[in-house]
Design an enzyme around this catalytic site. Structure first.
Site, PDB file in Angstrom:
ATOM      1  CD  GLU A   1     -22.005  11.628  10.169  1.00  0.00           C
ATOM      2  OE1 GLU A   1     -22.764  12.541   9.770  1.00  0.00           O
ATOM      3  OE2 GLU A   1     -22.270  10.421  10.069  1.00  0.00           O
TER       4      GLU A   1
ATOM      5  CD  GLU B   1     -20.916   9.386   0.666  1.00  0.00           C
ATOM      6  OE1 GLU B   1     -21.305   8.213   0.799  1.00  0.00           O
ATOM      7  OE2 GLU B   1     -20.826  10.192   1.625  1.00  0.00           O
TER       8      GLU B   1
ATOM      9  CE  LYS C   1     -25.461  10.397   2.296  1.00  0.00           C
ATOM     10  NZ  LYS C   1     -24.930  11.008   3.524  1.00  0.00           N
TER      11      LYS C   1
ATOM     12  CD  GLU D   1     -27.837  14.256   3.451  1.00  0.00           C
ATOM     13  OE1 GLU D   1     -27.156  13.217   3.497  1.00  0.00           O
ATOM     14  OE2 GLU D   1     -27.956  15.033   4.414  1.00  0.00           O
TER      15      GLU D   1
END
Length: 388
Positions: free
Chosen positions: A270, A324, A327, A333
């Site tokens: 990541e 997203e 999250k 985030e």
């Protein structure tokens, strides 16, 4: 003639050796991949994601579970996909080999070979986390998953791994000072020993973004996002670093060396940069996210190594494919996506997005035109037959 006979005999021996004994599964094609996170209620369906990845020529992706809808959608795509076995399964699978076999039979085997499942990530960021009980069960869980693959004759096709966070390190600066925490080593060393035996690389989640927002006063933003800067000099290795990403990778190599695994490859599982953040998340802007991801992509496509491992091309999965919206945590985030929820690009780094209206209409027009063309040909042929 004797030499020729020996050569044929040697060739015969090579052919009859079981491939599972000599092949090592590799879960990465090229150097660029993307994490396909799905903690959202507004992102495109998996079928559209496949179209998006193929249009962007992205050949590697990771998901954090083994969702059957996703795996069915990827059938025939040719895209390599690593599935995730969540941390919630580790305790059970670590003490129950049959449960590991059942998991593989349910979530992996039925989708092969149509869906190119190239790896299973057992757990995520376990070592160094706030749950030491999981540290103890990681290695037996990893071994049971591998043994399950072995029983099903899949070890030559599917790699078993476990990605780590930077929390496993006691120090990473300068890169040559990279070293694992003493508290982690009793669990990390046997894991590395097993991965060394089966040919699995060391997967690390490396985020210059997180390092920068933790100390923006002392870290040069340009150094973090691949722009021109003085860089740093590592006096021990006499190597110069002009970006933090390479430094993080080499710190991992240094830690592996000190633990006795200097030949193990490092892959970044990541990395990414948030395009939005809270007031205390310095640098979380669209401009910085675009700069980091554009320059990182250029850097990876060159298939170059790091200053300490110049002959080993760096491979990385970018986090993440989409913003997203569900999250938890700080604003950042929910804003790591290369693409927005509607499939359009979050910013330009050279990819073409799936804008639902135009993309759909374009695809439909192509299909309609194609059908119209076939109809016209058929009609012309019928007319010709009637005339003759």
């Amino acid at each position: 003639m004797g030499f020729f006979s020996f050569f044929l005999w040697l060739l015969f021996l090579l052919l009859i050796v079981p491939l599972s004994n000599v092949l090592v599964a590799h879960a990465f094609t090229g150097t660029y991949g993307v994490n396909y996170g799905r903690i959202a209620d507004n992102i495109p369906p998996p079928e559209s994601v496949v179209t998006l990845l193929k249009a962007a020529k992205i050949k590697n992706t990771r998901i954090y579970d083994a969702d059957h809808g996703v795996l069915r959608a990827f059938k025939g795509s040719g895209i390599e996909i690593i599935v995730g076995l969540g941390n919630e399964y580790l305790r059970d699978i670590s003490v129950n080999p049959d449960r590991a076999v059942d998991w593989v039979k349910e979530n992996v085997e039925p989708f092969l070979p149509g869906t190119h499942i190239s790896g299973i990530a057992v757990g995520n960021e376990v070592l160094g986390s706030v749950d030491p009980e999981l540290w103890e069960v990681l290695v037996p869980a990893v071994k049971n998953v591998y043994n399950a693959l072995d029983r099903l004759h899949l070890t030559d096709k599917i790699e078993v791994s476990s990605p780590h966070s930077e929390a496993v390190f006691a120090n990473t600066f300068p890169p040559s000072a990279g070293v694992f925490k003493d508290s982690v080593l009793p669990y990390m060393r046997p894991l590395l020993q097993f991965f060394s035996q089966i040919g699995t690389p060391f997967y690390i989640n490396a985020y210059p973004f997180l390092a920068y927002i933790s100390d923006p006063e002392h870290i040069d933003l340009n150094y973090a996002i691949f722009l021109s800067n003085p860089g740093i000099y590592d006096a021990k290795t006499k190597l110069h670093y002009d970006n933090m990403f390479d430094a993080m990778v080499d710190a991992s190599y240094a830690a592996l060396e000190k633990a006795g695994f200097g030949k193990m490859e490092v892959i970044v599982s990541e990395t990414g940069w948030a395009s939005r953040g809270d007031e205390n998340e310095a640098g979380a802007t669209v401009k910085n996210a675009r700069t980091y991801n554009r320059n990182l992509r250029k850097r990876l496509l060159k298939k170059k190594g790091t200053p300490y491992r110049p002959k080993v091309p760096v491979k990385a999965y970018i986090f993440a494919l989409f913003n997203e919206n569900l999250k938890p945590g700080p604003t950042s985030e929910r804003n790591f996506g290369l693409f927005k929820a509607d499939g359009s690009t979050a910013y330009d780094i050279g990819f073409t997005g799936l804008k639902s209206s135009s993309a759909t209409s374009s695809l439909l027009s192509i299909k309609v035109c194609g059908l119209q063309g076939l109809a016209q040909i058929a009609f012309a042929a019928l007319v010709l037959v009637l005339i003759l």
